[in-house]
Design a protein around this motif. Structure first.
Motif, PDB file in Angstrom:
ATOM      1  N   SER A  12      36.144  13.728   8.893  1.00  0.00           N
ATOM      2  CA  SER A  12      36.005  13.070  10.187  1.00  0.00           C
ATOM      3  C   SER A  12      34.532  13.017  10.558  1.00  0.00           C
ATOM      4  CB  SER A  12      36.769  13.862  11.261  1.00  0.00           C
ATOM      5  OG  SER A  12      36.193  15.151  11.396  1.00  0.00           O
ATOM      6  N   GLY A  13      34.236  12.345  11.672  1.00  0.00           N
ATOM      7  CA  GLY A  13      32.858  12.297  12.134  1.00  0.00           C
ATOM      8  C   GLY A  13      32.299  13.674  12.440  1.00  0.00           C
ATOM      9  N   ILE A  14      33.163  14.565  12.918  1.00  0.00           N
ATOM     10  CA  ILE A  14      32.734  15.929  13.222  1.00  0.00           C
ATOM     11  C   ILE A  14      32.246  16.642  11.962  1.00  0.00           C
ATOM     12  CG2 ILE A  14      33.537  18.201  13.973  1.00  0.00           C
ATOM     13  CD1 ILE A  14      33.123  16.333  16.266  1.00  0.00           C
ATOM     14  N   VAL A  15      32.934  16.424  10.842  1.00  0.00           N
ATOM     15  CA  VAL A  15      32.545  17.060   9.587  1.00  0.00           C
ATOM     16  C   VAL A  15      31.165  16.585   9.150  1.00  0.00           C
ATOM     17  CG1 VAL A  15      33.098  17.304   7.145  1.00  0.00           C
ATOM     18  CG2 VAL A  15      34.923  17.406   8.846  1.00  0.00           C
ATOM     19  N   LEU A  16      30.950  15.263   9.181  1.00  0.00           N
ATOM     20  CA  LEU A  16      29.645  14.729   8.789  1.00  0.00           C
ATOM     21  C   LEU A  16      28.547  15.246   9.704  1.00  0.00           C
ATOM     22  CD1 LEU A  16      30.031  10.977   7.783  1.00  0.00           C
ATOM     23  CD2 LEU A  16      29.828  12.992   6.337  1.00  0.00           C
ATOM     24  N   GLU A  17      28.829  15.282  10.985  1.00  0.00           N
ATOM     25  CA  GLU A  17      27.845  15.761  11.952  1.00  0.00           C
ATOM     26  C   GLU A  17      27.492  17.215  11.674  1.00  0.00           C
ATOM     27  OE1 GLU A  17      27.433  16.228  16.809  1.00  0.00           O
ATOM     28  OE2 GLU A  17      29.070  15.048  15.952  1.00  0.00           O
ATOM     29  N   THR A  18      28.490  17.996  11.271  1.00  0.00           N
ATOM     30  CA  THR A  18      28.276  19.401  10.947  1.00  0.00           C
ATOM     31  C   THR A  18      27.342  19.556   9.756  1.00  0.00           C
ATOM     32  OG1 THR A  18      30.453  20.029  11.782  1.00  0.00           O
ATOM     33  CG2 THR A  18      29.409  21.532  10.214  1.00  0.00           C
ATOM     34  N   LEU A  19      27.601  18.783   8.718  1.00  0.00           N
ATOM     35  CA  LEU A  19      26.827  18.911   7.489  1.00  0.00           C
ATOM     36  C   LEU A  19      25.382  18.453   7.649  1.00  0.00           C
ATOM     37  CD1 LEU A  19      29.465  17.713   4.883  1.00  0.00           C
ATOM     38  CD2 LEU A  19      28.698  20.033   5.308  1.00  0.00           C
ATOM     39  N   SER A  20      25.113  17.651   8.677  1.00  0.00           N
ATOM     40  CA  SER A  20      23.762  17.125   8.873  1.00  0.00           C
ATOM     41  C   SER A  20      22.908  18.027   9.761  1.00  0.00           C
ATOM     42  CB  SER A  20      23.831  15.725   9.496  1.00  0.00           C
ATOM     43  OG  SER A  20      24.342  15.781  10.816  1.00  0.00           O
ATOM     44  N   LYS A  21      23.474  19.148  10.236  1.00  0.00           N
ATOM     45  CA  LYS A  21      22.755  20.017  11.163  1.00  0.00           C
ATOM     46  C   LYS A  21      22.454  21.375  10.536  1.00  0.00           C
ATOM     47  CE  LYS A  21      24.571  18.075  15.486  1.00  0.00           C
ATOM     48  NZ  LYS A  21      25.331  18.356  16.730  1.00  0.00           N
ATOM     49  N   ASP A  22      21.569  22.098  11.176  1.00  0.00           N
ATOM     50  CA  ASP A  22      21.263  23.469  10.792  1.00  0.00           C
ATOM     51  C   ASP A  22      22.487  24.337  11.090  1.00  0.00           C
ATOM     52  OD1 ASP A  22      20.390  26.056  10.500  1.00  0.00           O
ATOM     53  OD2 ASP A  22      18.659  25.867  11.822  1.00  0.00           O
ATOM     54  N   PRO A  23      23.086  24.950  10.072  1.00  0.00           N
ATOM     55  CA  PRO A  23      24.308  25.742  10.282  1.00  0.00           C
ATOM     56  C   PRO A  23      24.168  26.814  11.353  1.00  0.00           C
ATOM     57  CG  PRO A  23      23.894  25.448   7.939  1.00  0.00           C
ATOM     58  CD  PRO A  23      22.672  24.937   8.659  1.00  0.00           C
ATOM     59  N   GLY A  77      25.097  11.952  10.432  1.00  0.00           N
ATOM     60  CA  GLY A  77      25.423  12.374   9.068  1.00  0.00           C
ATOM     61  C   GLY A  77      25.913  11.267   8.179  1.00  0.00           C
ATOM     62  N   ALA A  78      25.729  10.007   8.590  1.00  0.00           N
ATOM     63  CA  ALA A  78      26.278   8.877   7.839  1.00  0.00           C
ATOM     64  C   ALA A  78      25.706   8.789   6.425  1.00  0.00           C
ATOM     65  CB  ALA A  78      26.006   7.567   8.585  1.00  0.00           C
ATOM     66  N   PHE A  79      24.454   9.206   6.251  1.00  0.00           N
ATOM     67  CA  PHE A  79      23.817   9.040   4.947  1.00  0.00           C
ATOM     68  C   PHE A  79      24.210  10.130   3.950  1.00  0.00           C
ATOM     69  CE2 PHE A  79      20.894   6.769   7.887  1.00  0.00           C
ATOM     70  CZ  PHE A  79      21.156   5.491   7.393  1.00  0.00           C
ATOM     71  N   LEU A  80      25.095  11.023   4.376  1.00  0.00           N
ATOM     72  CA  LEU A  80      25.699  11.962   3.425  1.00  0.00           C
ATOM     73  C   LEU A  80      26.784  11.271   2.605  1.00  0.00           C
ATOM     74  CD1 LEU A  80      26.044  15.079   5.749  1.00  0.00           C
ATOM     75  CD2 LEU A  80      24.367  14.753   3.926  1.00  0.00           C
ATOM     76  N   ILE A  81      27.234  10.114   3.060  1.00  0.00           N
ATOM     77  CA  ILE A  81      28.272   9.358   2.354  1.00  0.00           C
ATOM     78  C   ILE A  81      27.644   8.601   1.188  1.00  0.00           C
ATOM     79  CG2 ILE A  81      29.972   7.501   2.568  1.00  0.00           C
ATOM     80  CD1 ILE A  81      30.246   8.238   5.518  1.00  0.00           C
ATOM     81  N   THR A  82      28.268   8.663   0.034  1.00  0.00           N
ATOM     82  CA  THR A  82      27.747   8.020  -1.169  1.00  0.00           C
ATOM     83  C   THR A  82      27.517   6.535  -0.960  1.00  0.00           C
ATOM     84  OG1 THR A  82      28.965   9.629  -2.509  1.00  0.00           O
ATOM     85  CG2 THR A  82      28.145   7.658  -3.635  1.00  0.00           C
ATOM     86  N   LYS A  83      26.325   6.062  -1.329  1.00  0.00           N
ATOM     87  CA  LYS A  83      25.918   4.657  -1.281  1.00  0.00           C
ATOM     88  C   LYS A  83      25.860   4.082   0.131  1.00  0.00           C
ATOM     89  CE  LYS A  83      27.515   3.524  -5.953  1.00  0.00           C
ATOM     90  NZ  LYS A  83      28.327   2.622  -6.784  1.00  0.00           N
ATOM     91  N   SER A  84      25.870   4.957   1.148  1.00  0.00           N
ATOM     92  CA  SER A  84      25.765   4.467   2.521  1.00  0.00           C
ATOM     93  C   SER A  84      24.398   3.838   2.773  1.00  0.00           C
ATOM     94  CB  SER A  84      26.008   5.605   3.511  1.00  0.00           C
ATOM     95  OG  SER A  84      25.101   6.671   3.287  1.00  0.00           O
ATOM     96  N   GLY A  85      23.359   4.378   2.125  1.00  0.00           N
ATOM     97  CA  GLY A  85      22.021   3.832   2.298  1.00  0.00           C
ATOM     98  C   GLY A  85      21.936   2.383   1.862  1.00  0.00           C
TER      99      GLY A  85
END
Length: 216
Positions: A56-67, A186-194
């Protein structure tokens, strides 16, 4: 299966039995492939998701931040693709290294309860009193998606809506804001999103990266 995941599955099953079919419980495993982060789900009919679906969006947002800066997010609203409103909570489960290994999410379908609440409000309010505020917050619920492609499309739509004009009319500053919004989400964590975003905005990958860096 490690002990933490086994325990989370046990708890999720108990909560599902306690609160019934309107309560979906989802476990995301962040240690492996992002595209299939859901490793366990109870009452998946609430959002029509299943094990093996994406984040979900929450997961991506999590991975893009300082834990170390991430805290549990409790009692907020989300929305399914067919318009049902859910009351959600997200718990971040950390390993011995303090990194987030799992996300434990609860999504309770309150659509029918909101309908009852609105009906009662309409019935009991009078002209000589200030109407009570609705129990539903003004902030728009976050859409729950099924896979990373849907999630990326949703984030792109949100970024364009933020600017308030079609891509064809955007200037450089507008495009920078789009890229920074997507980067923060965190959108750019998705493959080929760039590649997809660069093509959409009519810019090169090099320019895309420079727009991302300008947010730092």
């Amino acid at each position: 299966m490690d002990k933490t995941l086994s325990l989370l599955k046990q708890i999720s099953h108990g909560l599902a039995e306690q609160f019934g079919k309107c309560c979906e419980i989802v476990i995301h495993d962040l240690r492996h492939k992002l595209d299939n982060s859901i490793v366990h789900i109870e009452n998946g009919q609430v959002t029509n998701r299943k094990s093996g679906d994406g984040p979900s969006g929450i997961v991506l947002e999590t991975l893009s931040k300082d834990p170390s800066q991430i805290q549990d997010r409790l009692s907020y609203l989300t929305k399914t693709d067919d318009g049902r409103i859910l009351k959600s909570s997200t718990l971040y489960i950390r390993g011995d290294d303090n990194k987030i290994s799992y996300i434990f999410s609860l999504n309770y379908d309150i659509t029918e309860l909101l309908t009852v609440d609105n009906a009662l409000h309409s019935f009991i309010h009078t002209q000589d009193k200030e109407p009570q505020k609705s129990a539903e917050p003004q902030k728009q619920p976050q859409m729950i998606t099924h896979n990373v492609n849907e999630l990326l499309d949703t984030l792109i739509e949100q970024s364009i809506a933020l600017i308030g004009k079609p891509v064809a009319l955007m200037n450089k500053d507008d495009k920078v804001k789009v890229v920074q919004y997507l980067n923060n989400a965190g959108a750019f964590l998705i493959t080929k999103s760039g590649d997809k975003v660069a093509n959409l905005l009519g810019i090169s990958k090099f320019t895309l990266y420079s727009y991302m860096d300008s947010n730092k």
